[in-house]
Scaffold this active site. Structure first.
Site, PDB file in Angstrom:
ATOM      1  N   HIS A   1     -20.145  -4.511 -39.423  1.00 59.39           N
ATOM      2  CA  HIS A   1     -20.773  -3.752 -38.347  1.00 59.39           C
ATOM      3  C   HIS A   1     -20.821  -4.629 -37.093  1.00 59.39           C
ATOM      4  O   HIS A   1     -21.190  -5.803 -37.181  1.00 59.39           O
ATOM      5  CB  HIS A   1     -22.185  -3.338 -38.763  1.00 59.39           C
ATOM      6  CG  HIS A   1     -22.892  -2.511 -37.740  1.00 59.39           C
ATOM      7  ND1 HIS A   1     -22.621  -1.175 -37.549  1.00 59.39           N
ATOM      8  CD2 HIS A   1     -23.861  -2.829 -36.832  1.00 59.39           C
ATOM      9  CE1 HIS A   1     -23.389  -0.712 -36.591  1.00 59.39           C
ATOM     10  NE2 HIS A   1     -24.156  -1.694 -36.135  1.00 59.39           N
TER      11      HIS A   1
ATOM     12  N   ARG B   1     -18.395  16.524 -49.483  1.00 60.31           N
ATOM     13  CA  ARG B   1     -18.224  15.075 -49.317  1.00 60.31           C
ATOM     14  C   ARG B   1     -18.126  14.396 -50.678  1.00 60.31           C
ATOM     15  O   ARG B   1     -17.371  13.453 -50.865  1.00 60.31           O
ATOM     16  CB  ARG B   1     -19.409  14.519 -48.526  1.00 60.31           C
ATOM     17  CG  ARG B   1     -19.282  13.034 -48.198  1.00 60.31           C
ATOM     18  CD  ARG B   1     -20.406  12.580 -47.296  1.00 60.31           C
ATOM     19  NE  ARG B   1     -21.708  12.747 -47.961  1.00 60.31           N
ATOM     20  CZ  ARG B   1     -22.883  12.414 -47.424  1.00 60.31           C
ATOM     21  NH1 ARG B   1     -22.920  11.942 -46.187  1.00 60.31           N
ATOM     22  NH2 ARG B   1     -24.012  12.576 -48.086  1.00 60.31           N
TER      23      ARG B   1
ATOM     24  N   LEU C   1      26.523 -18.238 -71.069  1.00 54.74           N
ATOM     25  CA  LEU C   1      25.316 -17.879 -71.801  1.00 54.74           C
ATOM     26  C   LEU C   1      24.087 -18.341 -71.024  1.00 54.74           C
ATOM     27  O   LEU C   1      24.125 -19.358 -70.339  1.00 54.74           O
ATOM     28  CB  LEU C   1      25.326 -18.528 -73.183  1.00 54.74           C
ATOM     29  CG  LEU C   1      26.477 -18.110 -74.118  1.00 54.74           C
ATOM     30  CD1 LEU C   1      26.385 -18.864 -75.431  1.00 54.74           C
ATOM     31  CD2 LEU C   1      26.458 -16.611 -74.372  1.00 54.74           C
TER      32      LEU C   1
ATOM     33  N   MET D   1     -14.469   5.679 -40.879  1.00 59.11           N
ATOM     34  CA  MET D   1     -15.388   6.494 -40.096  1.00 59.11           C
ATOM     35  C   MET D   1     -15.878   7.726 -40.857  1.00 59.11           C
ATOM     36  O   MET D   1     -15.893   8.848 -40.355  1.00 59.11           O
ATOM     37  CB  MET D   1     -14.717   6.921 -38.778  1.00 59.11           C
ATOM     38  CG  MET D   1     -14.159   5.775 -37.973  1.00 59.11           C
ATOM     39  SD  MET D   1     -15.387   4.512 -37.599  1.00 59.11           S
ATOM     40  CE  MET D   1     -16.449   5.415 -36.467  1.00 59.11           C
TER      41      MET D   1
ATOM     42  N   GLY E   1     -28.579   3.838 -47.135  1.00 59.65           N
ATOM     43  CA  GLY E   1     -29.008   3.999 -45.751  1.00 59.65           C
ATOM     44  C   GLY E   1     -27.867   3.747 -44.771  1.00 59.65           C
ATOM     45  O   GLY E   1     -26.724   3.470 -45.145  1.00 59.65           O
ATOM     46  N   VAL E   2     -28.169   3.811 -43.479  1.00 63.48           N
ATOM     47  CA  VAL E   2     -27.185   3.570 -42.424  1.00 63.48           C
ATOM     48  C   VAL E   2     -27.317   2.118 -41.975  1.00 63.48           C
ATOM     49  O   VAL E   2     -28.303   1.749 -41.319  1.00 63.48           O
ATOM     50  CB  VAL E   2     -27.404   4.528 -41.234  1.00 63.48           C
ATOM     51  CG1 VAL E   2     -26.410   4.207 -40.124  1.00 63.48           C
ATOM     52  CG2 VAL E   2     -27.286   5.971 -41.673  1.00 63.48           C
TER      53      VAL E   2
ATOM     54  N   GLU F   1     -15.412 -10.846 -35.819  1.00 61.11           N
ATOM     55  CA  GLU F   1     -15.234 -10.041 -37.031  1.00 61.11           C
ATOM     56  C   GLU F   1     -14.084 -10.576 -37.883  1.00 61.11           C
ATOM     57  O   GLU F   1     -14.168 -10.620 -39.117  1.00 61.11           O
ATOM     58  CB  GLU F   1     -14.975  -8.573 -36.665  1.00 61.11           C
ATOM     59  CG  GLU F   1     -16.181  -7.863 -36.094  1.00 61.11           C
ATOM     60  CD  GLU F   1     -15.858  -6.418 -35.710  1.00 61.11           C
ATOM     61  OE1 GLU F   1     -14.748  -5.949 -36.025  1.00 61.11           O
ATOM     62  OE2 GLU F   1     -16.707  -5.760 -35.091  1.00 61.11           O
TER      63      GLU F   1
ATOM     64  N   ARG G   1      23.360 -33.022 -66.471  1.00 53.52           N
ATOM     65  CA  ARG G   1      23.572 -33.151 -65.033  1.00 53.52           C
ATOM     66  C   ARG G   1      23.069 -34.502 -64.524  1.00 53.52           C
ATOM     67  O   ARG G   1      22.148 -35.090 -65.084  1.00 53.52           O
ATOM     68  CB  ARG G   1      22.872 -32.031 -64.275  1.00 53.52           C
ATOM     69  CG  ARG G   1      23.372 -30.649 -64.634  1.00 53.52           C
ATOM     70  CD  ARG G   1      24.680 -30.340 -63.959  1.00 53.52           C
ATOM     71  NE  ARG G   1      25.081 -28.949 -64.184  1.00 53.52           N
ATOM     72  CZ  ARG G   1      26.040 -28.330 -63.511  1.00 53.52           C
ATOM     73  NH1 ARG G   1      26.708 -28.990 -62.574  1.00 53.52           N
ATOM     74  NH2 ARG G   1      26.352 -27.082 -63.770  1.00 53.52           N
TER      75      ARG G   1
END
Length: 1368
Positions: free
Chosen positions: A1276, A1232, A202, A1257, A1310-1311, A1341, A229
């Site tokens: 970036h 897009r 059990l 990308m 924006g970029v 990075e 035990r």
């Protein structure tokens, strides 16, 4: 006035039994105002100390008629029967027949326990829920059923009474069949095993519910939980019970009522229906399964140890309850219990239990009983002088009553920790009641504040020992020693010795089971001397001069006077060998070693001239002499087997010795220290061309065999040698065969040498004890000995000595089964052959020596030793042993790195109770991996199988690292450190390998196991805590060699506050700022769950800093430039003038607030992150690695990777990491916005919180950017706002920029114009190309992106509605 007259009006009772259960019953009955006298048969000393109680003598406990007659004569009102045996054999029947009331069933009723087949059939007849089963009297049929049963038939029970031990819960059918063989086939439990019951296994928690019953009713007592035990974690063999607690929260009051009705009352009704008169206690052992409670077994009496924790909580008069049961009016009684109180009992058992018991050990430290702390005696006797002695398997139980269950468990355990059994010691569990902790809802305010000392480790005691050892070390100094104790490593300058081309020889060894005997007989200095002798003599084998020594001493509780005596012996051995004691490690590991248990390992370094390495088999000639040097006794061989033989032969080690020094006991004589042969052998090496040396450590014949090559043979002649009387005694008293003595013991010879036949100076140099033991011969093809090594005159000499001890007869056939692990150790080391350094020399005996690299002009050897503490307990419990070997290397090499050393070699010591080759191989694999990371070679591993010291599944590890440094480059440059110097920290990978005893205590208080999932990661606690310690060698060694580092502090035992001062002048201090580094969440969790004070955290743990560098301000940028991106190094503090001599040398600012911030994060859900890619995904990999490295604390998980291209490497990276991937091809969408909308749908479907762009990308639509505003970040490869867009590295080069780098920023419409979160700069070098600059920026990075994600996921940075970046 007669005694009978004084008892008029009061009740006299008889309690049958003598154990802890009966002690508790008598103690409770004595509180009844109705009771004036309680007799106990046979009783115990503990019971006799209870008011109103006395032991009954003159009545045989097995004479039931005699008991009944005595009761009638004495007017006994009630007999309470504790054990099951008298009830099963009819005591209740005899008493009832005589008209004496008995609290306990008759023989027919006792069948419910005494006949498990009958009991199972009874339950089946009356639909009492229980496991499915079958019973058998035939072994083969039982085993066939196990293999073919439609359920897991893995529980095998002896049908009869077996003192609570006749149950085996097998792990598989093979184990179950083995249990059948033992119980039914071999009758391990005698007649109790004439029938076996095979039950369904059990699954659930096992709980005990006892009830008072009369023939009509059952009233349940509070539920309790037993721990069957032997060892923690429910490991080891079944016992009668190692502890219990009550009440058990696994059964709330409503469930208890249902159990009383559906199980206990049902059983009472069934007994009555079958005509069985049952009165007393009905004990139901239940399994709480998913299908409800099921009965594992019924017992017909109080449980032991449950009684000892149930009765202290009973407020109702126990005599009144029992009397009501006997009078069939139990329904009139209402049981009252103490409210809001828990009782926890921890059993202390003698060594060897449950297989055997150790009697006669002195018990010390027993506290007096109080209202809330009780000691009940189970197997305690009283000696002639009134001292308490062990007298059985389970000796006593310590019970603590507290309002808080956790506190009760801690205090009951603490009582046991303060009680000692002399000699073999005690065994007890430290996890009683832990199963209940998960059920408890504790407010943080009532958590006990834990410290390292509470967990059994006393740092102050360790410091005290170091102060005692320092003068001992100074007494061993010799030419070459640099400095003293207290640094990170021991230092030895080779140029102070007269070696032209020095070769380094190393040896590690232990003392085996001899330490057990030495501790019992208090020969502490002798065993320390042994340790040195074993190692220094081993170094001699290669022809080397021992020059330096380290020791490793491990124990359950550091007893400073004992440890100091051991080191005193080591220092005496060092002086005898001309060897300097350079340091050591003392490991206090309460969860690995029992109180009073120790083990030791030693490490000796020797030096010899290149070309002088031994043995020289090619120079062997016919007629060369084998010279023997006498031993002082057994030395350190054979003790495991001999102690077993002594036990079988009932030899008493504390008796006066029959041989040798008659004023000593046998044990003291056997503990005679090993002989150190260094000075005389070195003298002979200078005078004579010695060809080989063998140190006799495993047995005379095998150790002589090692230096006899296959083309030679020899006869060993004892004719001129005096065989010590000890061996005659072993042969005569123990009936050991002469051959087994030769194979396993040194037979009076401690060292043998091969010298040229023309050598004549050996007699003068080696002394009178040196004898010609044999003459080498070349083995002839036509005429040679039957055996390569023959022995003459040994048996004859032995017979003469043995005559006074019983002589040698045909009965001398006993053998010693001494474990020998040398071949396995060599085999494991061979696995590291591909990593051996070019300077390695391997001798004919397999020992690996090391030439000193020629690049060092003034070399200093740097020696370090350490272990991994109780971290190994987690590896053992979770069976994840693969990384502790890395830990072992890391702890040692990081230490010697602090002295500016390049690691050369590594040696390991592995001691265990039961040698499992797979485990040893796994651990050694980790050692090899760690050595490779450190650039060192594994040269030796010593394996010691010592089952009398360690339980079968337990092991310990010690490591010894040897490094080398140019004397002028030795660290620390303490005299150069000044105010204004900078502290640079390298992060740890977690807890590393210190403070784990406190970890265990905190885990226990938190009520979690190492298999539970950690709340601060996606892994289990075991996986988290077993994260390997970082090795800093390859990152830091170039900076050390350039002279850019003034000091290094490895943050090991003692934490931040005690390791940094080791490298500081007393006039200086440091100020650390915890805001400057990340404290990993594991430390927040430990602090919160253990209520550990901030100062205690700093004193115990590394708190996220694995190693600290002290550098001059002029070198700060160069050091950070080398370490910041690859190693995540950061400036963490500054050196200041110390305000006053008593002021602390380490002050950590903002520690508590930083820790609290980490703790708050644990209560928040982890952020779900998606990564968008288009290609290789190298930044994706950096994010994956960081999110799974808990030490970095990202508090985020990558749950989705989206690529707009199929088949790219980034998708493979994600799939390999088990992260879901989706390909959304932009080519399938005309607009897009539609493409972005599909990505958003996928993100929302996966409940994503944050989005990272990693080489994605595609230009995102304004709609997508607005939807994920403040949750969308990009990396970036330029320092924005400079050079947005593409080809930015070339733009930086064309613009003549001095630096470039990378930027992690929020994404806006924006970029590359979004708010900046993190920037990492990279200098542009004169010869940079677009490719070389890009590769260095990529490294930046991999540092910057995870850092930015951590800030975002932990709410440390956010984007305002106006687009402003706000750091919190």
């Amino acid at each position: 006035m007669s005694s009978k007259q004084t008892l008029v009006g009061g009740k006299q009772l008889l309690v049958v039994g003598s154990g802890g259960r009966e002690h508790a019953i008598c103690w409770k009955l004595s509180q009844s105002e109705q009771v004036v006298k309680i007799y106990a048969l046979p009783g115990s000393h503990g019971i006799a100390q209870v008011p109103k109680c006395s032991n009954l003598s003159g009545v045989n406990a097995k004479d039931f008629q005699g008991i009944a007659s005595w009761c009638k004569k004495q007017s006994i009102d009630l007999v309470i029967v504790g054990p099951e045996d008298p009830l099963a054999n009819g005591l209740g029947d005899a008493l009832n027949k005589a008209g004496v009331r008995c609290f306990g069933p008759n023989k027919q009723g006792a069948q419910i326990e005494s006949d498990k087949k009958w009991a199972k059939d009874f339950m089946l007849r009356h639909s009492i829920p229980t496991a499915r089963y079958e019973s058998f009297t035939d072994v083969n049929k039982a085993k066939e059923f196990i293999k073919s049963a439609p359920y897991k038939a893995l529980v095998v029970k002896a049908a009869g009474l077996a003192a609570g031990k006749g149950v085996v819960v097998a792990a598989n059918p093979t184990e179950a069949c083995q249990a059948v063989d033992e119980i039914l086939g071999q009758r391990k439990y005698g007649s109790a095993g004439e029938t076996v019951v095979i039950e369904e296994l059990l699954v659930g928690e096992e709980v005990s519910v006892l009830a008072f019953v009369d023939t009509q009713h059952a009233q349940a007592m509070l539920p309790a939980q037993d721990h069957k035990r032997l060892r923690e974690g429910d490991e080891g063999p079944n016992t009668g019970g190692m502890g219990a607690y009550c009440p058990c929260p696994l059964i709330p009051p409503a469930d208890l009522e249902r159990i009383n009705r559906a199980v206990l009352q049902k059983a009472v009704d069934a007994l009555r229906q079958e005509g069985i008169h049952y009165c007393g206690v009905l004990y139901a052992g239940l399994m709480l399964t998913a299908d409800g409670p099921k009965v594992l077994e019924f017992n017909c009496r109080f449980g032991d140890p449950e009684t000892q924790v149930i009765l202290p909580l009973l407020e109702t008069d126990l005599y009144a309850v029992m009397s009501a049961c006997c009078e069939n009016r139990l329904k009139e009684v209402t049981l009252q219990w103490r409210e809001d109180v828990s009782a926890v009992g921890v059993v202390m058992a003698s060594a060897g239990y449950p297989e055997t018991s150790t009697k006669g050990c002195i018990i010390e430290g027993l506290p007096p009983n109080t209202a809330n702390e009780l000691i009940f005696h189970s197997g305690v006797a009283v000696g002639k002088n009134g001292e308490y002695l062990t007298n059985g398997g389970r000796v006593l139980i310590a019970v603590a009553l507290r309002k808080d269950l956790r506190q009760a468990a801690a205090d009951a355990t603490k009582i046991c920790q303060g009680v000692t059994f002399s000699g073999a010691g005690a065994q007890f569990r430290t996890d009683i009641a832990e199963k209940a902790f998960k059920m408890l809802k504790l407010e943080p305010t009532i958590l006990k504040a834990l410290s390292y000392k509470d967990s059994g480790v006393d740092i102050d005691a360790g410091d005290d020992l170091v102060q005692r050892i320092k003068p001992l070390s100074r007494g061993t100094q010799r030419p070459g020693v640099v400095g003293g104790l207290g640094g990170f490593g021991g230092l030895f300058r080779l140029n102070e010795l007269n070696y032209k081309k020095p070769v380094i020889c190393e040896a590690i060894n232990g003392v085996g089971t001899k330490i057990k005997l030495a501790l019992e007989h208090e020969t502490y200095e002798g065993i320390g001397y042994d340790l040195l002798a074993m190692c220094a003599n081993d170094v001699l084998e290669s022809g080397a001069e021992p020059v330096a020594f380290l020791d490793y001493i491990a124990c359950g509780k550091l007893q400073v006077p004992i440890a100091a005596q051991i080191v005193t012996g080591i220092s005496e051995g060092c002086r005898a060998a001309g060897c300097a004691l350079l340091g050591g490690e003392t490991a206090e590991m309460p969860s690995v070693y029992e109180l009073g248990k120790y083990d030791m390992a030693g490490y000796c370094v020797g030096i010899l001239e290149e070309g002088k390495e031994l043995p020289k088999f090619k120079q062997y000639e016919e007629g060369d002499l084998l010279i023997s040097l006498p031993s002082n006794g057994l030395h350190c061989a054979g003790f495991h087997s001999l102690l077993k033989q002594f036990e079988m032969a009932d030899v008493e080690l504390f008796d006066k010795c029959e041989f040798g020094d008659g004023s000593k006991t046998l044990g003291q004589q056997l503990c005679e220290p090993s002989r150190v042969y260094v000075k005389e052998v070195l003298a002979l090496l200078r005078e004579c061309e010695v060809k080989a040396i063998s140190h006799i450590t495993t047995g005379l014949l095998p150790d002589v065999q090692r230096i006899i090559p296959p083309d030679h043979e020899i006869s060993l002649d004892f004719g001129d040698l005096k065989i010590p009387a000890m061996y005659g005694w072993l042969a005569g008293r123990l009936r050991l065969s002469p051959q087994t003595l030769l194979d396993n013991l040194n037979c009076g010879i401690g060292l043998v040498l091969v010298v040229p036949k023309k050598c004549t100076v050996w007699k003068q140099v080696l002394g009178a004890g040196a004898k010609v033991f044999g003459v080498l011969k070349r083995k002839m093809h036509t005429c040679h000995q039957q055996h390569q090594i023959e022995v003459r005159n040994f048996v004859e000499g032995l017979e003469k000595i043995a005559e006074r001890f019983g002589g040698i007869t045909e009965r001398n056939t006993r053998t010693l089964d001494e474990p020998h692990e040398r071949d396995l150790a060599l085999e494991l080391c061979d696995a590291a052959l591909t990593q051996q350094r070019n300077e390695t020399i391997t001798t004919k005996l397999g020992r690996r020596l090391m030439r000193v690299p020629q690049t060092y002009k003034d070399p200093v050897l740097v020696l370090g030793t350490d272990g991994v503490g109780t971290k190994i307990k987690i590896a053992q419990q979770t069976e994840r042993n693969g990384t502790v070997g890395i830990d072992l290397v890391a702890m040692c090499v990081n230490d010697i790195l602090c002295n500016g050393a390049e690691p050369l070699t590594f040696s390991s010591y592995y001691a265990c109770g039961d040698l499992v080759e797979e485990t040893a191989t796994t651990i050694t694999g980790g050692v090899i991996e760690g050595a490779a990371q450190a650039g060192s070679s594994l040269v030796e591993t010593h394996i010691a199988e010592v089952p009398l010291l360690y339980p079968s599944e337990v092991y310990d590890l010690a490591g010894f690292s040897l490094g080398i440094a140019e004397y002028s480059r030795l660290l620390p440059h303490t005299d150069q450190i000044q105010s204004g110097d900078i502290l640079i920290g390298l992060p740890s990978s977690g807890v590393h390998s210190n403070g784990f005893s406190l970890v265990h205590a905190i885990m226990k208080q938190a009520g979690v196991t190492f298999e539970d999932k950690a709340p601060f990661s996606q892994r289990t606690f075991g996986e988290e805590f077993l994260t390997p310690t970082r090795i800093y060698v390859k990152a830091l060694l170039p900076l050390i060699q350039k002279g850019h580092v003034k000091a290094l502090a490895h943050i090991t035992g003692g934490g931040l506050t005690e390791n940094i001062p080791r490298v500081l002048p007393k006039t200086l201090s440091v100020r650390l700022n915890a805001k400057q580094w990340h404290i990993p969440p594991v430390f927040g969790w430990l602090s919160a769950q253990g209520n550990v004070a901030p100062q205690e955290m700093q004193r115990t743990y590394n708190c996220g800093l694995g190693i600290l560098l002290v550098v001059a301000p002029a070198h700060e940028q160069a050091v950070l430039g080398s370490l910041q991106y690859r190693e995540r190094a950061t400036r963490v503090g500054v050196v200041l003038k110390r305000a006053e001599p008593a002021a602390p040398q380490v002050v950590v600012e903002n520690f508590q607030s930083s820790l609290q911030r980490t703790q708050k994060l644990l209560r928040k859900p982890r952020k779900r992150v998606a990564v968008l890619i288009s290609g290789t995904g190298s930044n994706l990999q950096a994010l994956i690695d960081a999110s799974r490295d808990t030490s970095q604390g990202l508090h985020a998980d990558i749950v989705l990777v989206i690529s707009n291209k199929a088949g790219v490497l980034g998708l493979e990276r994600a799939q390999k990491a088990g992260i879901p991937t989706v390909v959304v091809s932009h080519k399938q969408y005309a607009k897009r916005e539609d493409f972005d909308a599909e990505m958003s749908r996928k993100l929302l479907e996966h409940k994503v919180d944050l989005v990272c762009l990693a080489g994605f990308m595609r230009v995102l639509s304004e709609q997508f950017v607005r939807q994920w505003k403040g949750r969308l970040v990009n990396i970036h490869p330029s320092l924005l706002p400079k050079h947005p867009g593409l080809k930015v590295q070339q733009k930086a080069l064309d613009a003549g920029d001095k630096e470039s780098g990378c930027t992690v920023h929020f994404v806006d419409e924006g970029v590359d114009t979004g708010g900046i979160i993190v920037q990492s700069s990279v200098p542009i070098l004169p010869n940079d190309t677009e490719e070389t600059l890009s590769s260095r920026i990529l490294i930046a990075e991999h540092f910057a992106f995870p850092k930015a994600l951590r800030l975002l996921a932990t709410d440390s940075v956010k984007l305002s509605q106006e687009g402003q970046v706000i750091f919190t």
